[in-house]
Write a protein that holds these residues in place. Structure first.
Motif, mmCIF file in Angstrom:
data_model
loop_
_atom_site.group_PDB
_atom_site.id
_atom_site.type_symbol
_atom_site.label_atom_id
_atom_site.label_comp_id
_atom_site.label_asym_id
_atom_site.label_seq_id
_atom_site.Cartn_x
_atom_site.Cartn_y
_atom_site.Cartn_z
ATOM 1 N N SER A 143 -11.440 -61.099 13.323
ATOM 2 C CA SER A 143 -10.170 -60.441 12.453
ATOM 3 C C SER A 143 -10.611 -60.635 10.876
ATOM 4 N N GLU A 160 -3.915 -58.123 16.874
ATOM 5 C CA GLU A 160 -2.870 -57.420 16.062
ATOM 6 C C GLU A 160 -2.454 -58.463 14.992
ATOM 7 N N SER A 161 -1.995 -57.738 13.683
ATOM 8 C CA SER A 161 -1.595 -58.535 12.767
ATOM 9 C C SER A 161 0.102 -58.864 13.032
ATOM 10 N N GLU A 221 1.941 -55.408 12.604
ATOM 11 C CA GLU A 221 1.844 -54.525 13.772
ATOM 12 C C GLU A 221 2.622 -55.135 15.065
ATOM 13 N N ARG A 222 2.719 -56.428 15.216
ATOM 14 C CA ARG A 222 3.616 -56.958 16.382
ATOM 15 C C ARG A 222 4.873 -56.750 16.150
ATOM 16 N N ARG A 230 3.467 -52.493 17.720
ATOM 17 C CA ARG A 230 2.351 -51.785 18.030
ATOM 18 C C ARG A 230 1.266 -52.629 18.486
ATOM 19 N N THR A 231 1.436 -53.532 19.078
ATOM 20 C CA THR A 231 0.482 -54.453 19.779
ATOM 21 C C THR A 231 -0.423 -53.959 20.588
ATOM 22 N N ILE A 240 -2.483 -51.255 19.244
ATOM 23 C CA ILE A 240 -3.777 -51.942 18.272
ATOM 24 C C ILE A 240 -4.908 -52.508 19.358
ATOM 25 N N GLU A 250 -8.688 -50.923 19.608
ATOM 26 C CA GLU A 250 -9.858 -51.947 19.569
ATOM 27 C C GLU A 250 -10.659 -52.291 20.783
#
Ligand code: PEP
Length: 248
Positions: A95, A128-129, A132-133, A137-138, A141, A145
């Motif tokens: 990351s 995930e960021s 995003e979590r 959206r985990t 993402i 990826e």
């Protein structure tokens, strides 16, 4: 299947510090079975590390590489150069590479294919960021990826490291439930791509792994190892992690 535990030293340790760590760490690992142990020092210390690791079971990884074999790419390091210095593995898609060096899924995929072509094992990172979590959206993402990273990639000589970005270097570890949930989702995504062959791919957890939390994380069904940053910088601490208590 052996567990796979890798130390990611990031931009830390001189050549001498690398030698000192390995002189202390390698003799400790003699009695450990069932765990593949990998150390990823900075580029400048790879040769010294390779020298210290000779005759031991500890394996050498780089933290990144470029996809071209050679040429006018100032500052870059080729896959063949990593083999030349004694690396068996390379970390790709960390990351910090994605965040600070703008590596996107296409770049990550290109690097993975080049590493495999050269015969290097790949430690492929996804995660995930916090944003995003928190916006649920985990899975979206992680799916993107994994799918984009694996385009035209064989499911061999590859481990996937799930590293929630919010847990890296922060002291916040994913709970065992959070880790297992995403690991099992990664397993499913890999099965959708590779069928049964996906079951041989080890999925590592990374993000503030310590000697204190390693036992419970490694006990999760789909957690097959760890990628360790901060807690891998001291030999005693990394030894405690690689000698975690296995359930039977
Ligand atoms: C990492 O960056 O790969 C990592 C897991 O770091 P830390 O263990 O320090 O959170």
């Amino acid at each position: 299947m052996n567990y796979f535990i890798a130390a990611n030293w990031k931009m830390n340790k001189t050549i001498q510090e690398t030698r000192d760590f390995l002189k202390s760490f390698i003799p400790m690992t003699g009695g450990i079975t069932g765990v593949d142990i990998i150390v990823a020092p900075a580029f400048t210390a790879l040769l010294a590390a390779s020298d210290e690791m000779k005759g031991s079971a500890v394996q050498l990884s780089a933290q990144d590489m470029f996809w071209e074999e050679k040429g006018a790419y100032t500052g870059e390091v080729a896959p063949g150069m990593l083999l030349d210095v004694g690396c068996s593995h390379v970390i790709i898609g960390h990351s910090e590479r994605r965040q600070y060096f703008h590596e996107d899924d296409a770049v990550v995929n290109r690097k993975i294919r080049a590493a495999h072509k050269a015969g290097l094992g790949v430690i492929f990172c996804v995660g995930e960021s916090l944003d995003e979590r928190e916006s649920s959206r985990t899975f979206e993402i992680i799916k993107r990826e994994v799918e984009q990273g694996m385009v035209d990639v064989d499911p061999y000589n590859l481990v996937v490291a799930y590293e929630p970005i919010w847990a890296i270097g922060t002291g916040k570890t994913a709970t065992v439930e959070q880790a297992q949930e995403v690991h099992s989702f990664i397993r499913k995504t890999l099965r959708d791509i590779y069928g049964n062959k996906a079951d041989a791919i080890r999925i590592l957890y990374g993000g503030s792994v310590t000697p204190e939390n390693v036992d419970s994380l490694m006990a999760c069904n789909d957690v097959n190892g760890a990628l360790v940053g901060g807690a891998s910088l001291k030999s005693e601490s990394f030894y405690k992690i690689v000698s975690f208590k296995k359930e039977n």
